[in-house]
Design a protein around this motif. Structure first.
Motif, PDB file in Angstrom:
ATOM      1  N   SER A 205      -4.109 -11.843  -0.305  1.00 51.12           N
ATOM      2  CA  SER A 205      -3.052 -11.362  -1.203  1.00 51.12           C
ATOM      3  C   SER A 205      -3.478 -10.082  -1.923  1.00 51.12           C
ATOM      4  O   SER A 205      -2.667  -9.176  -2.134  1.00 51.12           O
ATOM      5  N   ALA A 206      -4.755 -10.014  -2.289  1.00 48.77           N
ATOM      6  CA  ALA A 206      -5.277  -8.806  -2.941  1.00 48.77           C
ATOM      7  C   ALA A 206      -5.171  -7.612  -2.004  1.00 48.77           C
ATOM      8  O   ALA A 206      -4.846  -6.491  -2.423  1.00 48.77           O
ATOM      9  N   HIS A 207      -5.420  -7.846  -0.737  1.00 53.80           N
ATOM     10  CA  HIS A 207      -5.299  -6.791   0.265  1.00 53.80           C
ATOM     11  C   HIS A 207      -3.880  -6.217   0.285  1.00 53.80           C
ATOM     12  O   HIS A 207      -3.680  -4.998   0.368  1.00 53.80           O
ATOM     13  N   VAL A 208      -2.882  -7.088   0.157  1.00 50.65           N
ATOM     14  CA  VAL A 208      -1.482  -6.650   0.144  1.00 50.65           C
ATOM     15  C   VAL A 208      -1.161  -5.899  -1.148  1.00 50.65           C
ATOM     16  O   VAL A 208      -0.552  -4.822  -1.125  1.00 50.65           O
ATOM     17  N   LEU A 209      -1.586  -6.464  -2.281  1.00 52.34           N
ATOM     18  CA  LEU A 209      -1.256  -5.875  -3.583  1.00 52.34           C
ATOM     19  C   LEU A 209      -1.870  -4.491  -3.764  1.00 52.34           C
ATOM     20  O   LEU A 209      -1.378  -3.675  -4.533  1.00 52.34           O
ATOM     21  N   THR A 210      -2.936  -4.212  -3.031  1.00 54.69           N
ATOM     22  CA  THR A 210      -3.593  -2.906  -3.131  1.00 54.69           C
ATOM     23  C   THR A 210      -3.120  -1.936  -2.052  1.00 54.69           C
ATOM     24  O   THR A 210      -3.722  -0.884  -1.847  1.00 54.69           O
ATOM     25  N   GLY A 211      -2.034  -2.286  -1.356  1.00 52.97           N
ATOM     26  CA  GLY A 211      -1.407  -1.324  -0.452  1.00 52.97           C
ATOM     27  C   GLY A 211      -1.786  -1.429   1.006  1.00 52.97           C
ATOM     28  O   GLY A 211      -1.772  -0.431   1.735  1.00 52.97           O
ATOM     29  N   ALA A 212      -2.072  -2.629   1.470  1.00 49.56           N
ATOM     30  CA  ALA A 212      -2.485  -2.816   2.864  1.00 49.56           C
ATOM     31  C   ALA A 212      -1.388  -2.415   3.840  1.00 49.56           C
ATOM     32  O   ALA A 212      -0.196  -2.506   3.535  1.00 49.56           O
ATOM     33  N   ARG A 233      -9.845   0.270  -4.267  1.00 53.03           N
ATOM     34  CA  ARG A 233     -10.373   0.787  -5.528  1.00 53.03           C
ATOM     35  C   ARG A 233      -9.990  -0.181  -6.642  1.00 53.03           C
ATOM     36  O   ARG A 233      -9.087  -0.998  -6.462  1.00 53.03           O
ATOM     37  N   PRO A 234     -10.663  -0.092  -7.805  1.00 51.93           N
ATOM     38  CA  PRO A 234     -10.286  -0.984  -8.908  1.00 51.93           C
ATOM     39  C   PRO A 234      -8.787  -0.921  -9.179  1.00 51.93           C
ATOM     40  O   PRO A 234      -8.202   0.164  -9.258  1.00 51.93           O
ATOM     41  N   PHE A 235      -8.185  -2.095  -9.306  1.00 51.64           N
ATOM     42  CA  PHE A 235      -6.734  -2.170  -9.469  1.00 51.64           C
ATOM     43  C   PHE A 235      -6.334  -1.613 -10.836  1.00 51.64           C
ATOM     44  O   PHE A 235      -6.868  -2.035 -11.861  1.00 51.64           O
ATOM     45  N   PRO A 236      -5.398  -0.647 -10.881  1.00 49.71           N
ATOM     46  CA  PRO A 236      -5.046  -0.026 -12.169  1.00 49.71           C
ATOM     47  C   PRO A 236      -4.383  -1.021 -13.125  1.00 49.71           C
ATOM     48  O   PRO A 236      -3.531  -1.811 -12.713  1.00 49.71           O
ATOM     49  N   TYR A 237      -4.810  -0.956 -14.377  1.00 47.80           N
ATOM     50  CA  TYR A 237      -4.205  -1.737 -15.479  1.00 47.80           C
ATOM     51  C   TYR A 237      -4.266  -3.250 -15.227  1.00 47.80           C
ATOM     52  O   TYR A 237      -3.375  -3.996 -15.648  1.00 47.80           O
ATOM     53  N   VAL A 238      -5.290  -3.719 -14.521  1.00 47.03           N
ATOM     54  CA  VAL A 238      -5.352  -5.144 -14.206  1.00 47.03           C
ATOM     55  C   VAL A 238      -5.421  -5.989 -15.477  1.00 47.03           C
ATOM     56  O   VAL A 238      -4.781  -7.052 -15.566  1.00 47.03           O
ATOM     57  N   ASP A 239      -6.167  -5.535 -16.494  1.00 53.93           N
ATOM     58  CA  ASP A 239      -6.242  -6.285 -17.754  1.00 53.93           C
ATOM     59  C   ASP A 239      -4.890  -6.320 -18.448  1.00 53.93           C
ATOM     60  O   ASP A 239      -4.492  -7.351 -19.017  1.00 53.93           O
ATOM     61  N   GLN A 244       0.072  -9.962 -19.867  1.00 54.91           N
ATOM     62  CA  GLN A 244       1.525 -10.093 -19.998  1.00 54.91           C
ATOM     63  C   GLN A 244       1.972 -11.547 -19.832  1.00 54.91           C
ATOM     64  O   GLN A 244       1.313 -12.338 -19.161  1.00 54.91           O
ATOM     65  N   ASP A 245       3.130 -11.870 -20.435  1.00 60.90           N
ATOM     66  CA  ASP A 245       3.654 -13.220 -20.264  1.00 60.90           C
ATOM     67  C   ASP A 245       4.323 -13.343 -18.893  1.00 60.90           C
ATOM     68  O   ASP A 245       4.487 -12.356 -18.162  1.00 60.90           O
ATOM     69  N   ASP A 246       4.674 -14.568 -18.536  1.00 61.37           N
ATOM     70  CA  ASP A 246       5.217 -14.840 -17.203  1.00 61.37           C
ATOM     71  C   ASP A 246       6.452 -14.001 -16.901  1.00 61.37           C
ATOM     72  O   ASP A 246       6.623 -13.497 -15.789  1.00 61.37           O
ATOM     73  N   GLU A 247       7.324 -13.856 -17.901  1.00 61.67           N
ATOM     74  CA  GLU A 247       8.580 -13.129 -17.680  1.00 61.67           C
ATOM     75  C   GLU A 247       8.328 -11.660 -17.341  1.00 61.67           C
ATOM     76  O   GLU A 247       8.986 -11.085 -16.470  1.00 61.67           O
ATOM     77  N   GLN A 248       7.366 -11.054 -18.020  1.00 64.35           N
ATOM     78  CA  GLN A 248       7.054  -9.650 -17.747  1.00 64.35           C
ATOM     79  C   GLN A 248       6.503  -9.473 -16.323  1.00 64.35           C
ATOM     80  O   GLN A 248       6.860  -8.523 -15.620  1.00 64.35           O
ATOM     81  N   ILE A 249       5.646 -10.379 -15.907  1.00 61.94           N
ATOM     82  CA  ILE A 249       5.110 -10.311 -14.537  1.00 61.94           C
ATOM     83  C   ILE A 249       6.224 -10.501 -13.520  1.00 61.94           C
ATOM     84  O   ILE A 249       6.326  -9.771 -12.525  1.00 61.94           O
ATOM     85  N   ILE A 268       0.627 -14.503  -8.447  1.00 66.08           N
ATOM     86  CA  ILE A 268       0.301 -13.123  -8.832  1.00 66.08           C
ATOM     87  C   ILE A 268      -0.870 -13.111  -9.810  1.00 66.08           C
ATOM     88  O   ILE A 268      -1.801 -12.292  -9.692  1.00 66.08           O
ATOM     89  N   ARG A 269      -0.867 -14.029 -10.771  1.00 69.95           N
ATOM     90  CA  ARG A 269      -1.986 -14.099 -11.733  1.00 69.95           C
ATOM     91  C   ARG A 269      -3.312 -14.373 -11.021  1.00 69.95           C
ATOM     92  O   ARG A 269      -4.338 -13.778 -11.333  1.00 69.95           O
ATOM     93  N   SER A 270      -3.270 -15.278 -10.074  1.00 75.46           N
ATOM     94  CA  SER A 270      -4.482 -15.616  -9.325  1.00 75.46           C
ATOM     95  C   SER A 270      -4.992 -14.403  -8.543  1.00 75.46           C
ATOM     96  O   SER A 270      -6.200 -14.122  -8.495  1.00 75.46           O
ATOM     97  N   THR A 271      -4.060 -13.645  -7.946  1.00 80.07           N
ATOM     98  CA  THR A 271      -4.439 -12.451  -7.191  1.00 80.07           C
ATOM     99  C   THR A 271      -5.002 -11.374  -8.106  1.00 80.07           C
ATOM    100  O   THR A 271      -6.013 -10.732  -7.787  1.00 80.07           O
ATOM    101  N   LEU A 272      -4.372 -11.166  -9.269  1.00 80.85           N
ATOM    102  CA  LEU A 272      -4.858 -10.174 -10.229  1.00 80.85           C
ATOM    103  C   LEU A 272      -6.245 -10.547 -10.753  1.00 80.85           C
ATOM    104  O   LEU A 272      -7.115  -9.685 -10.911  1.00 80.85           O
ATOM    105  N   THR A 273      -6.443 -11.829 -11.002  1.00 76.85           N
ATOM    106  CA  THR A 273      -7.764 -12.293 -11.463  1.00 76.85           C
ATOM    107  C   THR A 273      -8.816 -12.019 -10.400  1.00 76.85           C
ATOM    108  O   THR A 273      -9.931 -11.581 -10.702  1.00 76.85           O
ATOM    109  N   PHE A 274      -8.456 -12.241  -9.152  1.00 76.26           N
ATOM    110  CA  PHE A 274      -9.372 -11.965  -8.046  1.00 76.26           C
ATOM    111  C   PHE A 274      -9.712 -10.477  -7.991  1.00 76.26           C
ATOM    112  O   PHE A 274     -10.881 -10.094  -7.795  1.00 76.26           O
TER     113      PHE A 274
END
Length: 310
Positions: A205-212, A233-239, A244-249, A268-274
């Motif tokens: 999933s991280a591979h996809v989120l970073t533009g695979a 590369r390090p994912f921008p604004y990951v922190d 953000q709360d669930d609704e914002q994500i 999505i949270r799990s992927t961002l944490t990864f």
């Protein structure tokens, strides 16, 4: 060569509604598919395909008998099969580079010889709905055009997309089918859900989120699943996103916030944490620049194999 329905060439200059009206059996077949309850596919013999992945195999595969994918909202799941070789490909397309993706899966299926010399290429399209941004309709049109531009004759057999996969509840539209599976031995296609989605779920999933780009994850000759090596590369604004709360994500990281399955935000949270834990995968995940390789064990489950034993 043209894309055909019942031997007749499709006119892509006309709206897809005209295609459905000209070939009512497509709507009837979509209705039959939609009416089937989603089957729970257990991990034994399953190869689960994530977004922007594809896998192809044949009925002779001793490890994989089912290809499947789900969690498609505006995305489409494509099955391409050659009736002579039995080579069957499943991919999960999101419209990122549809023409190149279709060329890839075509090449993959055609790489298997047809011993009969009489087979044909058949296409099955499932997914999407009448979303507010019309992303589903755009992807439907892209896929039809991409297959139409191929040098081979292709037969559109299943067309359960966008308006033919739409339901409405309290003025909100949803897909009816979110996931499908194909039995590579019988060619049966059916709605499906998957409690187990295979190894390295967050990594993929991280591979996809970073533009695979679309990636082939399976080698049918060795019956092995290959994951990576992937680099980003390090994912921008990951922190920021993790705060953000669930609704914002949901509102900002989904193409269709109202239609997502319940587990979308946790996924999505799990992927961002990864991504936060692995900002430089070349150091922490793939220092030897070799893929993670898995093979089915005697219980039919994926088990990692050491690269030096391959």
């Amino acid at each position: 060569m043209p894309l055909l329905v019942n031997g007749e060439r499709i006119d892509l200059a006309r709206p897809t509604g005209d295609l459905i009206r000209a070939h009512p059996h497509l709507e009837e077949k979509a209705k039959v598919l939609r009416s089937q309850p989603a089957r729970v596919v257990e991990p034994k013999g399953l190869l689960y395909v994530q977004q922007r992945e594809f896998a192809v195999t044949t009925p002779r595969d001793g490890s994989v008998s089912i290809l499947g994918s789900d969690d498609a909202t505006t995305c489409h799941i494509v099955v391409l099969r050659h009736t002579g070789s039995g080579a069957t490909c499943l991919t999960h397309c999101d419209g990122s580079d549809t023409e190149a993706e279709v060329s890839l899966v075509m090449s993959a299926v055609k790489s298997f010889p047809d011993p009969t010399g009489r087979g044909r290429l058949e296409v099955h399209l499932v997914g999407g709905f009448n979303d507010d941004r019309q992303l589903s309709q755009k992807l439907t049109n892209q896929l039809l055009r991409a297959f139409h531009l191929q040098p081979d004759e292709l037969h559109l057999v299943t067309f359960c997309v966008t308006q033919l996969n739409d339901r409405e509840e309290k003025d909100i539209h949803f897909p009816i089918i979110y996931g499908i599976a194909v039995n590579v031995k019988t060619a049966e296609i059916f709605p499906a859900t998957f409690p187990e989605k295979g190894p390295d779920k967050d990594l993929r999933s991280a591979h996809v989120l970073t533009g695979a780009t679309l990636t082939n994850v399976y080698d049918a000759k060795t019956e092995q699943l290959h994951i990576g090596p992937y680099f980003w590369r390090p994912f921008p604004y990951v922190d920021f996103w993790l705060e953000q709360d669930d609704e914002q994500i949901l509102q900002n990281l989904s193409t269709s916030p109202l239609a997502e399955p319940p587990h979308f935000v946790s996924h999505i949270r799990s992927t961002l944490t990864f991504l936060k834990e692995h900002p430089f995968p070349s150091r922490s995940l793939f220092p030897d620049r070799k893929p993670r390789i898995y093979k089915k064990n005697e219980e039919g489950l994926w088990e990692q194999v050491c690269s030096d034993k391959i």
